[in-house]
Design a protein around this motif. Structure first.
Motif, PDB file in Angstrom:
ATOM      1  N   ASN A  72       0.714  -1.466  -0.109  1.00  0.00           N
ATOM      2  CA  ASN A  72       0.267  -0.082  -0.186  1.00  0.00           C
ATOM      3  C   ASN A  72       1.313   0.882  -0.150  1.00  0.00           C
ATOM      4  O   ASN A  72       1.657   1.178   0.997  1.00  0.00           O
ATOM      5  CB  ASN A  72      -0.448   0.073   1.574  1.00  0.00           C
ATOM      6  N   PHE A  73       0.785   1.770  -0.976  1.00  0.00           N
ATOM      7  CA  PHE A  73       1.284   2.993  -1.409  1.00  0.00           C
ATOM      8  C   PHE A  73       0.750   4.981  -1.145  1.00  0.00           C
ATOM      9  O   PHE A  73      -0.938   4.942  -1.622  1.00  0.00           O
ATOM     10  CB  PHE A  73       2.648   3.094  -2.816  1.00  0.00           C
ATOM     11  N   GLN A  74       2.117   5.720  -1.284  1.00  0.00           N
ATOM     12  CA  GLN A  74       1.047   7.056  -1.906  1.00  0.00           C
ATOM     13  C   GLN A  74       2.330   7.284  -2.172  1.00  0.00           C
ATOM     14  O   GLN A  74       3.517   7.451  -1.940  1.00  0.00           O
ATOM     15  CB  GLN A  74       0.645   7.904  -0.481  1.00  0.00           C
ATOM     16  N   ALA A  75       1.871   7.865  -3.216  1.00  0.00           N
ATOM     17  CA  ALA A  75       2.732   8.888  -4.651  1.00  0.00           C
ATOM     18  C   ALA A  75       3.662   9.845  -3.766  1.00  0.00           C
ATOM     19  O   ALA A  75       4.853   9.294  -3.816  1.00  0.00           O
ATOM     20  CB  ALA A  75       1.418   9.597  -6.046  1.00  0.00           C
ATOM     21  N   ASP A  76       3.177  10.387  -2.992  1.00  0.00           N
ATOM     22  CA  ASP A  76       4.543  11.671  -2.233  1.00  0.00           C
ATOM     23  C   ASP A  76       3.746  11.794  -1.848  1.00  0.00           C
ATOM     24  O   ASP A  76       2.977  11.741  -0.763  1.00  0.00           O
ATOM     25  CB  ASP A  76       5.165  12.773  -3.508  1.00  0.00           C
ATOM     26  N   ARG A  77       5.179  12.800  -0.751  1.00  0.00           N
ATOM     27  CA  ARG A  77       4.524  13.495   0.569  1.00  0.00           C
ATOM     28  C   ARG A  77       3.589  14.670   0.513  1.00  0.00           C
ATOM     29  O   ARG A  77       4.855  15.523  -0.029  1.00  0.00           O
ATOM     30  CB  ARG A  77       5.900  13.242   1.628  1.00  0.00           C
ATOM     31  N   ASN A  78       2.688  14.918   1.531  1.00  0.00           N
ATOM     32  CA  ASN A  78       2.349  15.819   1.318  1.00  0.00           C
ATOM     33  C   ASN A  78       1.868  16.799   0.014  1.00  0.00           C
ATOM     34  O   ASN A  78       1.635  17.985  -0.278  1.00  0.00           O
ATOM     35  CB  ASN A  78       3.325  17.757   2.006  1.00  0.00           C
ATOM     36  N   LYS A  79       1.830  15.620  -0.732  1.00  0.00           N
ATOM     37  CA  LYS A  79       0.833  15.521  -2.275  1.00  0.00           C
ATOM     38  C   LYS A  79       2.279  16.473  -3.029  1.00  0.00           C
ATOM     39  O   LYS A  79       1.725  17.710  -3.742  1.00  0.00           O
ATOM     40  CB  LYS A  79      -0.466  16.380  -2.791  1.00  0.00           C
ATOM     41  N   ILE A  80       3.391  16.335  -2.738  1.00  0.00           N
ATOM     42  CA  ILE A  80       4.324  17.181  -3.377  1.00  0.00           C
ATOM     43  C   ILE A  80       4.874  16.415  -5.077  1.00  0.00           C
ATOM     44  O   ILE A  80       5.207  15.266  -4.345  1.00  0.00           O
ATOM     45  CB  ILE A  80       5.106  17.980  -3.085  1.00  0.00           C
ATOM     46  N   SER A  81       4.648  17.027  -5.911  1.00  0.00           N
ATOM     47  CA  SER A  81       5.367  15.013  -7.056  1.00  0.00           C
ATOM     48  C   SER A  81       6.622  15.960  -7.030  1.00  0.00           C
ATOM     49  O   SER A  81       8.049  16.943  -7.441  1.00  0.00           O
ATOM     50  CB  SER A  81       4.859  15.573  -7.907  1.00  0.00           C
ATOM     51  N   ARG A  82       8.078  14.859  -6.626  1.00  0.00           N
ATOM     52  CA  ARG A  82       9.898  15.252  -6.668  1.00  0.00           C
ATOM     53  C   ARG A  82      10.081  13.676  -6.652  1.00  0.00           C
ATOM     54  O   ARG A  82       9.476  12.448  -6.329  1.00  0.00           O
ATOM     55  CB  ARG A  82      10.154  15.550  -5.380  1.00  0.00           C
ATOM     56  N   VAL A  83      11.474  13.710  -7.115  1.00  0.00           N
ATOM     57  CA  VAL A  83      11.812  12.360  -6.714  1.00  0.00           C
ATOM     58  C   VAL A  83      13.633  12.494  -6.676  1.00  0.00           C
ATOM     59  O   VAL A  83      14.121  13.697  -6.467  1.00  0.00           O
ATOM     60  CB  VAL A  83      12.722  12.008  -8.302  1.00  0.00           C
ATOM     61  N   TRP A  84      13.447  11.210  -5.194  1.00  0.00           N
ATOM     62  CA  TRP A  84      14.515  11.359  -4.683  1.00  0.00           C
ATOM     63  C   TRP A  84      15.665  10.268  -4.913  1.00  0.00           C
ATOM     64  O   TRP A  84      15.737   9.230  -5.471  1.00  0.00           O
ATOM     65  CB  TRP A  84      15.275  10.966  -3.532  1.00  0.00           C
ATOM     66  N   MET A  85      17.075  10.483  -5.722  1.00  0.00           N
ATOM     67  CA  MET A  85      17.496   9.487  -6.605  1.00  0.00           C
ATOM     68  C   MET A  85      18.439   8.684  -5.794  1.00  0.00           C
ATOM     69  O   MET A  85      18.697   7.443  -6.912  1.00  0.00           O
ATOM     70  CB  MET A  85      18.818  10.658  -7.780  1.00  0.00           C
ATOM     71  N   ASP A  86      18.533   8.710  -5.007  1.00  0.00           N
ATOM     72  CA  ASP A  86      19.408   7.349  -4.172  1.00  0.00           C
ATOM     73  C   ASP A  86      18.196   6.131  -3.762  1.00  0.00           C
ATOM     74  O   ASP A  86      18.475   5.343  -3.850  1.00  0.00           O
ATOM     75  CB  ASP A  86      19.605   7.529  -3.088  1.00  0.00           C
ATOM     76  N   HIS A  87      16.622   6.261  -4.426  1.00  0.00           N
ATOM     77  CA  HIS A  87      15.687   5.639  -3.852  1.00  0.00           C
ATOM     78  C   HIS A  87      15.992   3.863  -4.591  1.00  0.00           C
ATOM     79  O   HIS A  87      15.797   3.175  -4.040  1.00  0.00           O
ATOM     80  CB  HIS A  87      14.521   6.368  -4.256  1.00  0.00           C
ATOM     81  N   GLY A  88      16.377   4.655  -5.598  1.00  0.00           N
ATOM     82  CA  GLY A  88      16.783   2.897  -6.730  1.00  0.00           C
ATOM     83  C   GLY A  88      17.818   2.065  -6.489  1.00  0.00           C
ATOM     84  O   GLY A  88      18.108   0.849  -6.860  1.00  0.00           O
ATOM     85  N   VAL A  89      18.545   2.698  -5.092  1.00  0.00           N
ATOM     86  CA  VAL A  89      20.020   1.750  -4.839  1.00  0.00           C
ATOM     87  C   VAL A  89      19.388   0.967  -3.683  1.00  0.00           C
ATOM     88  O   VAL A  89      19.739  -0.064  -3.248  1.00  0.00           O
ATOM     89  CB  VAL A  89      21.327   2.169  -4.292  1.00  0.00           C
ATOM     90  N   TRP A  90      18.368   0.945  -2.663  1.00  0.00           N
ATOM     91  CA  TRP A  90      18.301   0.300  -1.797  1.00  0.00           C
ATOM     92  C   TRP A  90      17.219  -0.453  -2.129  1.00  0.00           C
ATOM     93  O   TRP A  90      17.936  -1.712  -1.028  1.00  0.00           O
ATOM     94  CB  TRP A  90      17.489   1.296  -1.217  1.00  0.00           C
ATOM     95  N   PRO A  91      16.569  -1.012  -2.562  1.00  0.00           N
ATOM     96  CA  PRO A  91      15.805  -2.144  -3.018  1.00  0.00           C
ATOM     97  C   PRO A  91      16.191  -2.941  -3.079  1.00  0.00           C
ATOM     98  O   PRO A  91      16.573  -4.539  -2.410  1.00  0.00           O
ATOM     99  CB  PRO A  91      14.823  -1.625  -3.817  1.00  0.00           C
TER     100      PRO A  91
END
Length: 910
Positions: A419-438
């Motif tokens: 279960n997800f929510q697209a972003d925090r406080n309805k601000i569309s943005r991308v943290w580039m590090d997210h792809g490394v952690w999974p």
């Protein structure tokens, strides 16, 4: 008389007592359960309790409210001769005396896993008081408060007891948005044992909804006797001139007025209830039980029967104790310091706390509206999976559904799996590090279990209006379309987890800036670097993605070898990205543009078989290229002994770190950490980094390693971190999360002595009670004043346990086998000759003992005799590490008992 804050452990379970806790205004303790209660409590019983952003039982608080706010849990006693007293010392009169009178301390706090007990003495009445708060380990969203009063005088004591728990009963948004209007929506029911508040609707101007949630405060004495009088509204309880810390009904011992003047509906509410007058003989005690909570059940009065006596509460208490000690026992260290072991016990439950609280809902964590962030999820699981690997498999599978086709992801993980929510406080943005952690976390899972089949699990992709990594909007997508990515034929597409991992790492690796590093986008691990989305580049995560690309190549090799596979299947549009691996770097952004245009309105759903040998070579080549880019182009040599890696380029395309024309030096710990951990740094560079970090980054006041040197003036081209005062948070604080990762990086490259010094400094700073002024645990950061800030829910908790088990004790999986490679230093043994760790491996309980009878230092020993459950392992080791194969362990490890592996550390043979 000056009273100094101090705590000490009183047993092996992490229980501690704290003297002078009330001297620290910003001190709080977590009270929670898996059912969803998320509370905090202070030495004066302040703090709040809630289930989520929209269901707050008590008034929402931030850290400054802990000492400013009068709306706290309280319990009062009134005597005709002496007047009114709070059993927590939390009355206007007692607080004034606490501040201005020279007297012996009256209070003491005891905390364990996971309860908070306040002991307070009222000498005027010769009354000892204890107030204990905990949550039951069941499905009730409830906190239980036990109040025990003892007459220690020589005469009979008569008093009138009154409980008072203010009820907020609505969304935190209503603290300032329609506060009065939403109070008019409150409906109050007075039942035999307490007060229930139920708003008529969930107030939300975007769309009001019917409300099924009730907020309650119930109470009884130890024998189940109900209150004799109730005051359901704040106005009635405090009176016309009173306050919550000096309420008229208590101070004057007046009776409730249930007439039209004191209506109960549509008011600010309180669970205030008076019990029958008490006569306590010398030495006699009486106990009261106050349950406060949140429910959708129709009749919680009946549910309260589970807790309405001393015996029933004792049962709930024991179950709570068993639950939390069980969590802490999953990975248990026993070294030469009871204090260090006790501290690690609290650090070990921090990932569980963050699983419950997310990154919100504690007084310092007043950002966000609940849920965990994407990177928080995967890093917390470093410890959670070490505690029980197979229990988290389904969570990993479901959470990979958060990846988008553009390699970004939904950023907030809500309760439940997938279960997800697209972003925090309805601000569309991308943290580039997210792809490394999974990938980083799944690699640990695969190594711990040998379960490589998880890569073949098929899951959906996340879909919303955000496309091209938040640079564009899909105007054709509607909310009612749902959040599963569909094909152009409107069929829900599924791909393997391996496909998801390749996609998110591949896209980032192609998203290259003008200097050859991966683009920073809206920030990386450091959320403060959020103003360089055009030309910003991040070197630390260029290195991390480089390592990931090589790690995926390794996984492909394993699949070829173990499963004899020759191809893997990906959706056909990914071929565009794979072709980009053969292009020159200046064309990489064109490849991404072509890919984005192709998938803008969905994908075909057709699969393409890619030769593993070819894919493995392309990914490895790209990974090595990224590592080489960092190693050769971002290294800054200070001298023959010192150097460091540049960390970033700002939005003007200028290098952030280095020696500047004003003579100032600038660099940070993040850049060094990931360059070392990834393998980008050579051994020669690592040695120079260690010198530079030790020379320039320590805080002269605390000795802690700062996250960065001063960032300079805020020129609006890098991030909001510039606006923070230096020495706080990411702008020069001792940021525990990154400092722990730096220690891990050093250990992982064989620099155990240097890594231990860093680990020890974190422990010493966190437990320096005079300066840190926090309870046991690792805080988010240590300020320049030595204060521990943002306690409990920080990624440093998970990384500390991950570091201790897999690197310091050197116990970790290797494709399902058990690798033992201790990196224990002489100082850790001190006067002892054995260190132990309890853990779970192959779903069996294992205790591993490291005997160092000659107190040999790291680098001076190798592994000697090894025995499993008393049976000597026949193979000769003569090495610093050993691998115990799954097949061998299956024969020797027994289910249902603690298996004992003993290892002798003997002098290393040259």
């Amino acid at each position: 008389m000056e009273h100094e804050f101090n705590w000490k452990f009183i047993d092996k379970n992490g229980t501690f007592i704290c003297e002078n806790a009330s001297e620290v205004n910003q001190l709080y303790f977590p009270i929670c359960n898996e059912a969803g209660m998320k509370a905090s409590v202070t030495p004066f019983l302040n703090g709040d309790a809630k289930k989520n952003q929209n269901e707050f039982l008590y008034l929402p608080v931030s850290v400054e409210d802990l000492h400013n706010n009068r709306s706290a849990r309280n319990f009062w006693v009134y005597t005709k001769e002496q007047g009114a007293f709070s059993v927590a010392g939390n009355s206007a009169k007692q607080r004034a005396e606490h501040c201005f009178k020279e007297e012996e301390k009256r209070d003491k706090v005891e905390c364990g896993l996971l309860y908070h007990s306040l002991y307070y003495t009222i000498p005027e009445l010769k009354l000892n008081c204890s107030f204990t708060t905990f949550c039951p380990a069941n499905d009730d969203v409830v906190e239980i408060n036990r109040v025990i009063l003892e007459n220690y005088g020589s005469e009979i004591l008569e008093f009138v007891p009154t409980a008072a728990f203010p009820i907020f009963g609505r969304s935190a948004d209503n603290l300032r948005d329609h506060r009065h209007a939403t109070s008019l929506m409150q409906r109050v029911t007075m039942e035999k044992n307490g007060i229930v508040v139920k708003p008529t609707i969930h107030h939300d101007e975007r769309g009001h909804e019917p409300n099924d949630t009730s907020y309650f405060v119930y109470g009884s004495d130890e024998n189940g006797q109900a209150p004799v009088e109730m005051f359901p509204t704040v106005e009635e309880f405090i009176g016309k001139g009173g306050t919550l810390d000096w309420p008229e009904t208590v101070v004057k011992n007046s009776i409730p007025k249930h007439d039209f003047t004191y209506r109960k509906d549509g008011m600010e509410c309180i669970g205030a209830m008076r019990f029958a007058q008490v006569r306590l003989a010398p030495g006699e005690k009486i106990e009261y039980i106050i349950c406060a909570g949140i429910t959708e059940k129709e009749n919680f009065n009946k549910e309260f029967e589970k807790y309405n006596s001393k015996e029933k509460v004792e049962v709930a208490w024991k179950k709570n104790e068993e639950y939390w000690n069980g969590e802490a026992d999953k990975i248990k260290f026993q070294g030469n310091s009871d204090k260090f072991d006790g501290w690690l016990r609290w650090v070990g439950i921090q990932p569980v706390l963050r699983k419950i609280y997310g990154c919100s809902f504690l007084p310092y964590h007043d950002y966000g509206r609940g849920g965990r962030g994407w990177r928080d999820l995967w890093q917390d699981y470093l410890t959670l999976l070490l505690q029980n690997p197979m229990s988290v498999r389904s969570a990993f599978v479901h959470n990979m559904k958060g990846v988008r086709l553009d390699g970004s992801n939904a950023t907030i993980i809500l309760e439940g799996n997938g279960n997800f929510q697209a972003d925090r406080n309805k601000i569309s943005r991308v943290w580039m590090d997210h792809g490394v952690w999974p990938l980083f976390t799944l690699l640990l899972y695969i190594n711990q279990t040998g379960d490589i089949s998880i890569l073949d699990e098929e899951v959906t992709y996340w879909k919303d209006a955000q496309i091209e990594r938040a640079k564009n909007i899909d105007i054709n997508w509607k909310k009612e379309d749902g959040n599963n990515q569909k094909t152009k034929n409107d069929i829900c597409y599924v791909g393997t987890i391996l496909e998801h991992l390749i996609l998110e790492n591949l896209i980032c690796s192609l998203n290259i800036g003008e200097h050859g590093n991966i683009k920073l986008e809206d920030g990386d691990w450091n959320d403060q670097l959020d103003m360089a989305s055009d030309k910003g580049e991040t070197i630390p995560f260029t290195a991390f993605y480089g390592k990931n690309m090589c790690d995926i190549a390794d996984l492909l090799e394993i699949q070829m070898e173990k499963e004899e596979r020759k191809t893997i299947s990906v959706f056909e549009e990914m071929e565009i990205l794979l072709d980009g691996l053969t292009e020159e770097s200046q064309k990489e952004m064109e490849v991404l543009k072509k890919y984005y245009e192709r998938i803008r309105y969905g994908i075909s759903g057709e699969k393409k078989e890619i030769p593993i040998l070819q894919l493995e070579a392309m990914l490895r080549r790209k990974g090595k290229q990224l590592l080489q880019q960092v190693r050769e182009n971002e290294w800054i040599e200070l001298s023959s002994k010192e150097g460091f890696f540049n960390g970033y380029y700002n939005n003007d395309g200028k290098r952030v770190d280095g020696i500047f024309t004003d003579g100032k030096l600038r660099f940070g710990l993040t850049d060094q950490t990931f360059s070392v951990m990834s393998g980008a740094a050579t051994d020669e560079q690592i040695q120079k980094i260690i010198h530079a970090v030790n020379n320039y980054l320590p805080d002269e006041n605390t000795g802690g390693i700062r996250l960065t040197l001063p960032l300079g003036d805020n020129t609006w081209n890098f991030g909001r971190g510039f606006a923070l005062i230096y020495g706080e948070k990411e702008n020069g604080g001792m940021f525990s999360h990154m400092t722990t990762m730096y220690a891990y990086a050093l250990y992982s490259r064989g620099y155990a002595k240097e890594g231990y010094k860093v680990l020890k400094s974190i422990y010493e700073l966190s437990t320096n009670t005079k300066l840190a002024q926090i309870y046991p645990g690792v805080p988010e950061y240590i300020s320049s004043r030595g204060r521990g800030m943002y306690s409990y829910v920080t990624g440093a908790g998970s990384w500390t346990i991950f570091l201790m088990l897999t690197q310091v004790y050197g116990i970790r999986g290797k494709l399902g086998d058990l690798l033992i490679e201790p990196k224990l230093v002489k100082e850790q043994y001190d006067t002892r000759e054995v260190l132990t760790v309890d853990m779970l491996f192959m779903e069996k309980e294992v205790s591993i003992y490291f005997y160092n009878r000659k107190r040999l230092d790291y680098g001076k020993y190798q592994l000697g005799e090894l025995s499993i459950n008393g049976e000597v392992w026949k193979k000769q080791i003569n090495s610093t590490s050993v691998v115990l194969h799954q097949s061998e362990l299956e024969e020797k490890l027994v289910t249902g008992r603690k298996n004992k592996i003993c290892i002798e550390l003997e002098e290393r043979k040259r």
